[in-house]
Design a protein around this motif. Structure first.
Motif, PDB file in Angstrom:
ATOM      1  N   MET B   1      35.539  59.086  17.245  1.00 15.60           N
ATOM      2  CA  MET B   1      35.680  57.952  18.170  1.00 15.60           C
ATOM      3  C   MET B   1      34.341  57.536  18.747  1.00 15.60           C
ATOM      4  O   MET B   1      34.113  57.579  19.936  1.00 15.60           O
ATOM      5  CB  MET B   1      36.640  58.313  19.308  1.00 15.60           C
ATOM      6  N   ASP B   2      33.465  57.128  17.896  1.00 14.52           N
ATOM      7  CA  ASP B   2      32.132  56.788  18.357  1.00 14.52           C
ATOM      8  C   ASP B   2      31.928  55.271  18.332  1.00 14.52           C
ATOM      9  O   ASP B   2      30.821  54.777  18.243  1.00 14.52           O
ATOM     10  CB  ASP B   2      31.095  57.475  17.451  1.00 14.52           C
ATOM     11  N   THR B   3      33.014  54.545  18.418  1.00 17.40           N
ATOM     12  CA  THR B   3      32.922  53.088  18.350  1.00 17.40           C
ATOM     13  C   THR B   3      32.473  52.503  19.680  1.00 17.40           C
ATOM     14  O   THR B   3      32.748  53.057  20.735  1.00 17.40           O
ATOM     15  CB  THR B   3      34.280  52.482  17.990  1.00 17.40           C
ATOM     16  N   GLU B   4      31.792  51.388  19.584  1.00 16.88           N
ATOM     17  CA  GLU B   4      31.361  50.704  20.802  1.00 16.88           C
ATOM     18  C   GLU B   4      32.522  49.901  21.363  1.00 16.88           C
ATOM     19  O   GLU B   4      33.115  49.086  20.680  1.00 16.88           O
ATOM     20  CB  GLU B   4      30.200  49.772  20.494  1.00 16.88           C
ATOM     21  N   GLN B   5      32.835  50.148  22.583  1.00 13.22           N
ATOM     22  CA  GLN B   5      34.035  49.554  23.164  1.00 13.22           C
ATOM     23  C   GLN B   5      33.963  49.744  24.668  1.00 13.22           C
ATOM     24  O   GLN B   5      33.502  50.777  25.147  1.00 13.22           O
ATOM     25  CB  GLN B   5      35.246  50.312  22.616  1.00 13.22           C
ATOM     26  N   LEU B  91      30.303  61.775  26.400  1.00 10.03           N
ATOM     27  CA  LEU B  91      29.415  62.258  25.344  1.00 10.03           C
ATOM     28  C   LEU B  91      29.662  61.546  24.027  1.00 10.03           C
ATOM     29  O   LEU B  91      28.747  61.315  23.254  1.00 10.03           O
ATOM     30  CB  LEU B  91      29.610  63.771  25.144  1.00 10.03           C
ATOM     31  N   GLN B  92      30.933  61.195  23.781  1.00 11.78           N
ATOM     32  CA  GLN B  92      31.280  60.672  22.457  1.00 11.78           C
ATOM     33  C   GLN B  92      31.295  59.146  22.375  1.00 11.78           C
ATOM     34  O   GLN B  92      31.272  58.592  21.277  1.00 11.78           O
ATOM     35  CB  GLN B  92      32.656  61.212  22.036  1.00 11.78           C
ATOM     36  N   THR B  93      31.349  58.494  23.513  1.00 12.82           N
ATOM     37  CA  THR B  93      31.471  57.040  23.483  1.00 12.82           C
ATOM     38  C   THR B  93      30.110  56.375  23.461  1.00 12.82           C
ATOM     39  O   THR B  93      29.254  56.693  24.282  1.00 12.82           O
ATOM     40  CB  THR B  93      32.222  56.549  24.733  1.00 12.82           C
ATOM     41  N   ARG B  94      29.920  55.461  22.523  1.00 15.25           N
ATOM     42  CA  ARG B  94      28.752  54.585  22.653  1.00 15.25           C
ATOM     43  C   ARG B  94      29.130  53.533  23.686  1.00 15.25           C
ATOM     44  O   ARG B  94      30.140  52.845  23.541  1.00 15.25           O
ATOM     45  CB  ARG B  94      28.441  53.890  21.326  1.00 15.25           C
ATOM     46  N   PRO B  95      28.309  53.437  24.751  1.00 22.33           N
ATOM     47  CA  PRO B  95      28.708  52.552  25.853  1.00 22.33           C
ATOM     48  C   PRO B  95      28.851  51.107  25.388  1.00 22.33           C
ATOM     49  O   PRO B  95      28.045  50.626  24.598  1.00 22.33           O
ATOM     50  CB  PRO B  95      27.547  52.679  26.837  1.00 22.33           C
ATOM     51  N   GLY B  96      29.886  50.446  25.875  1.00 21.02           N
ATOM     52  CA  GLY B  96      30.123  49.042  25.528  1.00 21.02           C
ATOM     53  C   GLY B  96      29.017  48.147  26.059  1.00 21.02           C
ATOM     54  O   GLY B  96      28.235  48.538  26.931  1.00 21.02           O
ATOM     55  N   GLU B  97      28.969  46.950  25.539  1.00 22.88           N
ATOM     56  CA  GLU B  97      27.956  45.991  25.967  1.00 22.88           C
ATOM     57  C   GLU B  97      28.108  45.636  27.438  1.00 22.88           C
ATOM     58  O   GLU B  97      29.219  45.585  27.951  1.00 22.88           O
ATOM     59  CB  GLU B  97      28.105  44.698  25.164  1.00 22.88           C
ATOM     60  N   ASP B  98      26.983  45.356  28.073  1.00 23.65           N
ATOM     61  CA  ASP B  98      27.033  44.835  29.433  1.00 23.65           C
ATOM     62  C   ASP B  98      27.546  43.409  29.394  1.00 23.65           C
ATOM     63  O   ASP B  98      27.192  42.640  28.511  1.00 23.65           O
ATOM     64  CB  ASP B  98      25.625  44.830  30.037  1.00 23.65           C
TER      65      ASP B  98
END
Lengths: 200, 200
Positions: B1-5, B91-98
């Motif tokens: 679950m490393d999707t940007e969201q 740790l696992q999440t790529r932070p979503g766009e601002d």
DNA sequence: TCGACATATATCGAACTGATATAGTCATTC
DNA sequence: GAATGACTATATCAGTTCGATATATGTCGA
């Protein structure tokens, strides 16, 4: 209707069409990459229904345009009624609150619970995004010259004063963010390291 | 679950409870007036269902607490499972766009079509809001001392380094915004007036 | 030739907001 | 003294919007 409320997609679409005719796909691009992208959002899933509704209400009209080697387009255009309605909305609406949503800043709030490398990576990512944004905002950005979205520009093709002001403001904010990071990143990392050592 | 969201409300609630126990009402206040208010949003309509779901999933527990002269409370608290899950998510999440959404800036884009007084009022409103925000962000703001939302603070009651960094960044952005307006408002107004005269 | 990417429209489930309902207390104002 | 609005507190729901997906077609590089 003088209530404070965020603008809905219908109003945003009218605004997008103030700069001239456009397809739904092109409108999305204005909110994805174009002039509006840094301070408004609208997705295709809301734009198409909005355009349908606006057509029913007589705010916009469209012509179907066939294309070679491409799917057909529906090119939308404001009616004079649509133009009037949009400007009336601007006059009568108290603008909704600004909303800033940042996952990175939320995560950084928990820096003490995170591995220091992650904290550093988050800050670097935040800086990188703002660096990109600063370049992207420039209305005279050569990358955008080929993009034929004629909005926010007057008859001479020059960006309007309003657009320039807003773009300048965006750039100033990016600049301030980058400066703050340059001046405070090292201090934060050091403080976090000290605290981690104390615990151990 | 490393999707940007972007983070969902359930995750935001877990984060809010990292600082200690709280009711749904208090969690909303963290997003309305508190530490998170300037970079995350969550409404009651999503917080209560999220807490229900989190309870079902064993991420939080609650005790019903009776109050004199007040409706009963449900005081929620993270379980160790909830705490672990939250940190794993970070740790696992790529932070979503601002995402920044501003009706005022959108409106200012159309400054040429607007009465000059409205343009000026919009800019002043924008400045006023950022002036307020700058004061509001200060973690040592005396106005907030009485508010017992113990989050973003360590055992000594001091704001955590992460919170201080984020708050400082927010203040720097406000400061830059205000500076830009001080330096560019008059120029814009003048330019708009010149153009209007030319047309007439 | 395969996958990735771009143009273009359309639809739909899931998530979320904003409003409303309920219910009690407190302070202010008419 | 009564009405009004503000605060604490939970809950629900209609309407809006996002994000993903489907469909169709073409280009370009690997």
């Amino acid at each position: 209707m003088d209530t404070e409320q965020n603008m809905d997609v219908r109003t945003l679409c009218l605004g997008a069409l103030m700069g001239g005719e456009a397809t739904g796909y092109e409108i999305r691009k204005m909110f994805e990459d174009g002039t509006f992208s840094h301070f408004q959002i609208a997705s295709l899933g809301s734009i198409y229904p909005a355009l349908t509704k606006l057509t029913q209400d007589g705010m916009v009209t469209f012509v179907e345009r066939e294309q070679e080697n491409r799917p057909d387009k529906k090119v939308y255009q404001l009616t004079s009624e649509g133009r009037r309605t949009f400007l009336r909305t601007l006059l009568q609406t108290r603008p909704g609150e600004d909303r800033y949503r940042s996952d990175i800043l939320f995560m950084l709030t928990f820096a003490e619970e995170l591995p220091i490398e992650l904290t550093e990576a988050l800050i670097d990512e935040f800086a990188a995004r703002h660096e990109m944004m600063k370049i992207d905002i420039d209305p005279d950005n050569p990358q955008k010259d080929e993009c034929p979205l004629a909005h926010g520009r007057d008859e001479d093709g020059q960006p309007t004063p309003g657009c320039l002001f807003v773009a300048g403001l965006g750039q100033a904010m990016c600049e301030a963010t980058l400066n703050f990071i340059r001046q405070n990143k090292a201090g934060l990392i050091e403080e976090l390291r000290t605290r981690k050592d104390k615990k151990a």
